[in-house]
Write a protein that holds these residues in place. Structure first.
Motif, mmCIF file in Angstrom:
data_model
loop_
_atom_site.group_PDB
_atom_site.id
_atom_site.type_symbol
_atom_site.label_atom_id
_atom_site.label_comp_id
_atom_site.label_asym_id
_atom_site.label_seq_id
_atom_site.Cartn_x
_atom_site.Cartn_y
_atom_site.Cartn_z
ATOM 1 N N ALA A 1 0.842 -1.202 0.000
ATOM 2 C CA ALA A 1 0.000 0.000 0.000
ATOM 3 C C ALA A 1 0.865 1.234 0.000
ATOM 4 O O ALA A 1 1.913 1.282 0.616
ATOM 5 C CB ALA A 1 -0.887 -0.018 1.238
ATOM 6 N N THR A 2 0.373 2.245 -0.682
ATOM 7 C CA THR A 2 1.181 3.451 -0.784
ATOM 8 C C THR A 2 0.808 4.448 0.309
ATOM 9 O O THR A 2 -0.088 4.209 1.126
ATOM 10 C CB THR A 2 0.944 4.128 -2.147
ATOM 11 O OG1 THR A 2 -0.464 4.385 -2.220
ATOM 12 C CG2 THR A 2 1.352 3.207 -3.270
ATOM 13 N N THR A 3 1.517 5.566 0.245
ATOM 14 C CA THR A 3 1.232 6.639 1.214
ATOM 15 C C THR A 3 -0.180 7.154 1.087
ATOM 16 O O THR A 3 -0.818 7.530 2.091
ATOM 17 C CB THR A 3 2.238 7.800 0.996
ATOM 18 O OG1 THR A 3 3.542 7.251 0.973
ATOM 19 C CG2 THR A 3 2.145 8.818 2.108
ATOM 20 N N THR A 4 -0.648 7.174 -0.194
ATOM 21 C CA THR A 4 -2.027 7.636 -0.398
ATOM 22 C C THR A 4 -3.008 6.772 0.380
ATOM 23 O O THR A 4 -3.962 7.282 1.002
ATOM 24 C CB THR A 4 -2.354 7.554 -1.908
ATOM 25 O OG1 THR A 4 -1.248 7.975 -2.657
ATOM 26 C CG2 THR A 4 -3.559 8.392 -2.246
ATOM 27 N N ASP A 5 -2.707 5.507 0.313
ATOM 28 C CA ASP A 5 -3.586 4.604 1.051
ATOM 29 C C ASP A 5 -3.549 4.876 2.549
ATOM 30 O O ASP A 5 -4.574 4.798 3.235
ATOM 31 C CB ASP A 5 -3.161 3.152 0.809
ATOM 32 C CG ASP A 5 -3.433 2.762 -0.655
ATOM 33 O OD1 ASP A 5 -2.597 2.016 -1.195
ATOM 34 O OD2 ASP A 5 -4.471 3.182 -1.164
ATOM 35 N N LEU A 6 -2.377 5.208 3.022
ATOM 36 C CA LEU A 6 -2.247 5.549 4.437
ATOM 37 C C LEU A 6 -3.074 6.771 4.774
ATOM 38 O O LEU A 6 -3.816 6.793 5.776
ATOM 39 C CB LEU A 6 -0.775 5.785 4.786
ATOM 40 C CG LEU A 6 -0.531 6.279 6.240
ATOM 41 C CD1 LEU A 6 -0.979 5.253 7.262
ATOM 42 C CD2 LEU A 6 0.957 6.596 6.431
ATOM 43 N N GLY A 7 -2.973 7.787 3.897
ATOM 44 C CA GLY A 7 -3.728 9.012 4.115
ATOM 45 C C GLY A 7 -5.213 8.735 4.094
ATOM 46 O O GLY A 7 -5.977 9.239 4.950
ATOM 47 N N LYS A 8 -5.642 7.900 3.142
ATOM 48 C CA LYS A 8 -7.062 7.563 3.080
ATOM 49 C C LYS A 8 -7.480 6.813 4.346
ATOM 50 O O LYS A 8 -8.555 7.058 4.887
ATOM 51 C CB LYS A 8 -7.346 6.700 1.850
ATOM 52 C CG LYS A 8 -7.399 7.450 0.549
ATOM 53 C CD LYS A 8 -7.823 6.509 -0.591
ATOM 54 C CE LYS A 8 -7.535 7.148 -1.946
ATOM 55 N NZ LYS A 8 -7.695 6.174 -3.060
ATOM 56 N N ALA A 9 -6.610 5.942 4.744
ATOM 57 C CA ALA A 9 -6.983 5.150 5.931
ATOM 58 C C ALA A 9 -7.137 6.012 7.177
ATOM 59 O O ALA A 9 -7.993 5.757 8.030
ATOM 60 C CB ALA A 9 -5.910 4.082 6.188
#
Lengths: 774, 102, 174
Positions: free
Chosen positions: C133-141
């Motif tokens: 998972a990318t950073t974007t996914d982290l931000g979304k999470a």
């Protein structure tokens, strides 16, 4: 059943006769014996006793005195009245003797039978009921005056009431057990009364002596009663003595001891009962208590030694006479063992004590030994089968002996008066303050008011006493024809003479002994009268001796007069019908006494034929003794300081007589000291202190030891646990506290360590380590 | 590729070093530094497991992010306390702060 | 086993930074030195993050830990005059602490590391973009209502509280 029924029923009336005096005893003891406390040095207390210095002693209050005297007199008068009713019933009854008055109650159930209480009035009881209440009442009246200044007068009346009640119980009893009860009560009363003045050492010692000596005899008598009960199954007089079959049975059964020597059960029982009488009636060898019993007040001496106690002994024998006679016939010369015993002991004692009486100086002691002697007469009479004569002599003796004792009491009382007068007189004369009231004992010699050597000339100052004493003395001596003593004594001698003429040994022995004793009796009586009343007063106290005026002296002289009268006339009831002149006057048909008392026995004793020989002997010995006494003591009465001529005449024999043949000393060495040694060493020291105390101490020590053990266990264990647990907790806490250091790094370290440990536990328990290792 | 266990080993070693510092250092600030080490070791573990076990699930990284936050907050407050205590007691030695000693 | 490539080399260098720095932290007397050692160690950790395909966390590590916390510690050291080494380095219980630390290490090794001993990261060979998972996914999470928005908000609250608390506690009373 009310009182009226009892009074009108001659069978039930005798129950009430002892009730009066017994009730009086209880009432006085419980209610009217109040005392006030006075210092022991007070005049009211009388003698100054060093033991009680500084203390207070009880003296009876005047109110209690009056109440007790009244109650006591009422008690005894009731008894007298009821006795008179009974006597009149008896005179009015037909075939009295075969028919008797009596009643019986079941009292104590035992396993095989029952003990009964009952009353019996047969002819012999009737004559006793004539004599006893009169004598007792006279003594009571006398006591009113005699004990008027005594600090314990009410107690005295209570005790003589009890004594009278016991005597009457004994007289009306219908069985041996009840008779024994009366017997024992009299024994107790004699102890209490002889030791009445218990502050005096000689008094209480005499009381103990009387009690223990008679006790020895009583135990043996009780054995006899027990054996009789075992053999006969009953103790009732009527069932044993008026029952031919029973008497034969008893006479034919061999005794359990000595049976092999021909002694029957009746014989053994008889011997035992006679031993009881030997104690109670003071025959040799148990006579030692009677002279010492003079320590008691004079009315007590009169009562014990004339009317009641010693008479009770002879009464018992007369009562049980058929038992002694069983298996033999004294009139035919067959003397059973008890009869032989009585004849020998009685005859011997009569002469023995008469010899002692001759050497005595105490006025009461002479009379004491004279009593012993006269009882010996009665016993000897019974021994040879002269049943009626013995009973007759018992009655007359009671009268004149009571009279003599009371008269001697008056003499002593008068002498004490004189002593008091003299010392007061002296105290008045000397104005020296050094001589206080208490100093009169320090004059060097102790004045004995009872010592005849101090008397003399009292007939002038105490005339009534003198004449009554004279009449009593003449009666005792057997002055011919005019005194009761003559008639009764003559009858005994007549019986003995009859036996002697038949050639029987026992009557011959008795006859000789009694003649000699009668001679001596007359002699010492005259001696006594001469020393006391004749001539001039040998001491100053005697010169002032008198009874005074007033109620005290009256109550003390009235009984004397009445008894003197009886001492003269009572004998006329038993005159032999063939007696010259007197027989025709007094016994026209038959000898009244013989006729009346005879039917008491199953086989009426036959009246003996009259013989002049014994009468002449009686005359001879009586007049001879009186004459000798007169010649020695009356013609030229003793002067002051002059010694008794008898001392020089008898020489070395005199001290032996005076010291009573040293019997007291002999008994002391043989019996008393060993007993005391035994009591002290064996019983007291060894058994009591050694064994019993030893056991008790041992038990105490053991239990104390156990107690200590438990205590220590307690301390160690319970305290240990109880104290230990908190201590442990405290130690634990103190130790644990060190974990709290306040330093956080330490806490964290502990946490990490704990975490590691827990992880380890988890790992091991889940088997992870094994897995990991594998 | 580096095996997971190597990362874990390093993390474990770092963690134990941090634990030692916490338990044994005498200076309060040094203790705090030990705490930071321990937290970093935790982060390594978290991220390592995330990468090797569940790389698609954001839980690992999110959790590590939150650990950052916590670490920061704790460091700030802890140091503030140390400074405050220093002002009061003039000492930064925890061993001397034993007034709760029982 | 391990191939000798740049990743492996990087790993060992970073491991050296981490462990060396750590060692320095726990043993140095001078606390300023200690802080510097800490920074070194933190750098190493950041490097690990990079190797573990978590670039965002690596940057955050540097920014927050090194840039803020370590600086803070330096300030604290200065304010509490702890740079002068007047005291002992270790306290009374350092022996036991050493033992405990070693035991802890053993325990951790045995319980956590050994089970994963054999695995060599099968997933790690695949291209990153497909498996990670990318950073974007982290931000979304972090802001997704179904995921981690709540902890996110709570964390911000915590930071606020810590900030205020730190200011209050460390404030001079005048």
């Amino acid at each position: 059943m009310n009182l009226n029924d009892i009074l009108s029923n001659p069978d039930l009336l005798p129950w009430l006769i002892p009730v009066g005096p017994l009730l009086a005893f209880f009432i006085i003891m419980l209610a009217t014996n109040r005392a006030k406390m006075v210092p022991a040095t007070s005049h009211e207390y009388g003698g100054h006793h060093p033991d009680y210095d500084g203390m207070k002693v009880p003296v009876v209050t005047l109110q209690s005195r009056i109440l007790s005297v009244t109650v006591g007199m009422l008690g005894t008068l009731t008894a007298w009245v009821l006795s008179l009713i009974t006597v009149s019933n008896a005179f009015g009854a037909q075939h009295f003797g075969e028919e008797v008055f009596g009643d019986r109650l079941n009292w104590l159930a035992t396993g095989v039978g029952e003990f009964t209480m009952g009353v019996l009035v047969d002819p012999f009881t009737t004559v006793m009921l004539i004599m006893v209440p009169i004598a007792v009442t006279m003594i009571f009246i006398y006591s009113i005056g005699y004990m008027a200044h005594d600090p314990r007068q009410s107690r005295f009346f209570a005790l003589i009431s009890l004594f009278a009640g016991a005597m009457l119980t004994l007289v009306v009893a219908d069985n041996l057990l009840l008779m024994f009860v009366g017997w024992e009560i009299m024994g107790l009363c004699s102890y209490l009364l002889i030791g009445f003045w218990f502050e005096k050492e000689s008094a209480y010692k005499a009381a103990i002596k009387a009690f223990t000596t008679t006790r020895v005899a009583d135990v043996i008598m009780l054995l006899g009663i027990a054996y009789l009960y075992a053999s006969a199954g009953t103790l009732s007089f009527r069932d044993i003595l008026y029952n031919e079959a029973m008497l034969e049975h008893l006479a034919s059964t061999p005794a359990i001891i000595l049976g092999g020597w021909g002694l029957s059960a009746a014989g053994l029982i008889g011997v035992f009962l006679i031993i009881g009488t030997i104690g109670k009636s003071a025959q040799f060898p148990l006579h030692v208590w009677l002279p010492d019993a003079m320590e008691g007040p004079t009315p007590v001496s009169a009562m014990i030694h004339a009317a009641a106690m010693v008479s009770a002994g002879v009464y018992a024998i007369i009562r049980m006479y058929p038992l002694f006679e069983a298996g033999g016939n004294p009139h035919a010369g067959e003397f059973t063992t008890p009869l032989m015993l009585m004849a020998i002991v009685g005859g011997f004692t009569a002469l023995f004590s008469a010899t002692i009486a001759v050497a005595q100086n105490d006025v009461k002691r002479v009379l004491a030994y004279s009593t012993i002697s006269q009882l010996g007469f009665m016993m000897a009479a019974l021994g040879i089968g002269a049943y009626i004569a013995a009973a007759f002599h018992l009655i007359t003796h009671a009268f004149f002996k009571a009279l003599l004792f009371m008269a001697s009491g008056s003499v002593i009382h008068g002498m004490e008066h004189g002593e008091h007068h003299v010392h007061e007189h002296h105290a008045h004369d000397e104005h020296d303050e050094a001589h206080g009231h208490d100093d009169h004992h320090d004059h060097g010699h102790h004045f004995d008011p009872q010592d005849m050597m101090n008397m003399g000339g009292l007939r002038k100052t105490m005339p009534v006493t003198f004449w009554t004493f004279l009449l009593g003395g003449l009666s005792l001596s057997g002055f011919p024809l005019l005194t009761a003593g003559f008639w009764s004594k003559d009858e005994i001698l007549a019986d003995a003479w009859l036996g002697l003429t038949h050639g029987f040994g026992a009557p011959a022995f008795v006859f000789i002994m009694l003649c000699l004793a009668a001679f001596l009796t007359a002699f010492y009586t005259m001696r006594q009268l001469g020393l006391t009343f004749m001539g001039e007063p040998r001491t100053e106290e005697a010169a002032h001796a008198n009874l005074g005026q007033g109620i005290v002296s009256f109550t003390m002289t009235l009984p004397l007069i009445i008894l003197a009268f009886l001492a003269v006339v009572a004998g006329f009831a038993g005159v032999h019908p063939d007696f010259p002149l007197f027989g025709a006057i007094f016994s026209p048909e038959h000898n009244w006494f013989h006729h009346f008392v005879g039917p008491t026995l199953l086989h009426e004793p036959a009246s003996i034929d009259f013989s002049i020989v014994p009468v002449l002997f009686s005359f001879g010995v009586a007049l001879g003794g009186l004459g000798l006494g007169y010649w020695m003591y009356w013609r030229k009465p003793l002067e002051a300081g002059q010694p008794d001529p008898l001392v020089s005449i008898l020489g070395t024999v005199h001290p032996v007589l005076k010291n009573k043949y040293y019997l007291d000393e002999l008994y002391a060495t043989l019996f008393i000291q060993p007993s005391q040694w035994f009591a002290r060493v064996v019983v007291s020291d060894f058994m009591d202190h050694g064994i019993i105390d030893g056991v008790l101490h041992l038990i105490a020590r053991v239990f104390t030891w156990i107690g200590d053990l438990i205590k220590n266990l307690n301390i160690w264990l319970i305290d240990g646990v109880g104290d230990g647990i908190p201590e442990l907790i405290a130690i634990f806490g103190t130790w644990f506290r060190r974990i709290q250091t306040g330093r956080i790094q330490q806490y964290m370290l502990l946490v990490v360590i704990a975490m590691i440990v827990i992880a380890l536990i988890f790992a091991v328990s889940s088997g992870f380590l094994v897995q990991a290792a594998g | 590729m580096i095996p997971l266990w190597m990362y874990l080993l390093v993390a474990a070693a770092l963690f134990c070093m941090g634990a030692y510092a916490v338990l044994a250092r005498r200076n309060a600030v040094a203790i705090l530094m030990g705490v930071e080490l321990m937290l970093n070791a935790v982060n390594i573990n978290l991220v390592g497991f995330w990468r090797y076990q569940q790389p698609l699930n954001m839980a690992g990284q999110a959790f590590a992010a939150f650990v950052f936050v916590i670490a920061a907050a704790e460091a700030a407050v802890g140091l503030a306390i140390i400074i405050s205590v220093y002002r009061q007691r003039k000492s930064v030695i925890p061993d001397e702060a034993d007034t709760l000693k029982g | 086993m391990l191939e000798l490539n740049v990743q492996t080399l990087a790993f060992f260098v970073f491991a050296l930074f981490v462990l060396g720095g750590g060692l320095g932290v726990i043993t140095t007397r001078n606390l300023v030195h200690g802080t510097l050692y800490l920074i070194l160690s933190l750098f190493g950790v950041a490097g690990f993050f990079v190797l573990l395909s978590a670039p965002f966390l690596a940057v955050v590590q540097v920014l927050v830990y090194i840039g803020a916390i370590a600086i803070l510690i330096v300030f604290a050291v200065m304010l509490t005059r702890s740079m002068t080494s007047l005291h002992e380095v270790v306290n009374r219980q350092w022996v036991l602490s050493t033992i405990v630390a070693v035991l802890l290490f053993v325990m951790l090794t045995v319980t956590i590391i050994l089970p994963v001993w054999g695995q060599d990261g099968s997933l790690a060979g695949q291209p990153v973009s497909e498996v990670v998972a990318t950073t974007t996914d982290l931000g979304k999470a972090l802001v997704d209502g179904n995921q981690y928005v709540l902890p996110f908000e709570v964390a911000s609250l915590l930071l606020t509280a810590a900030m205020i608390g730190a200011i209050v506690i460390a404030r001079d009373d005048e």
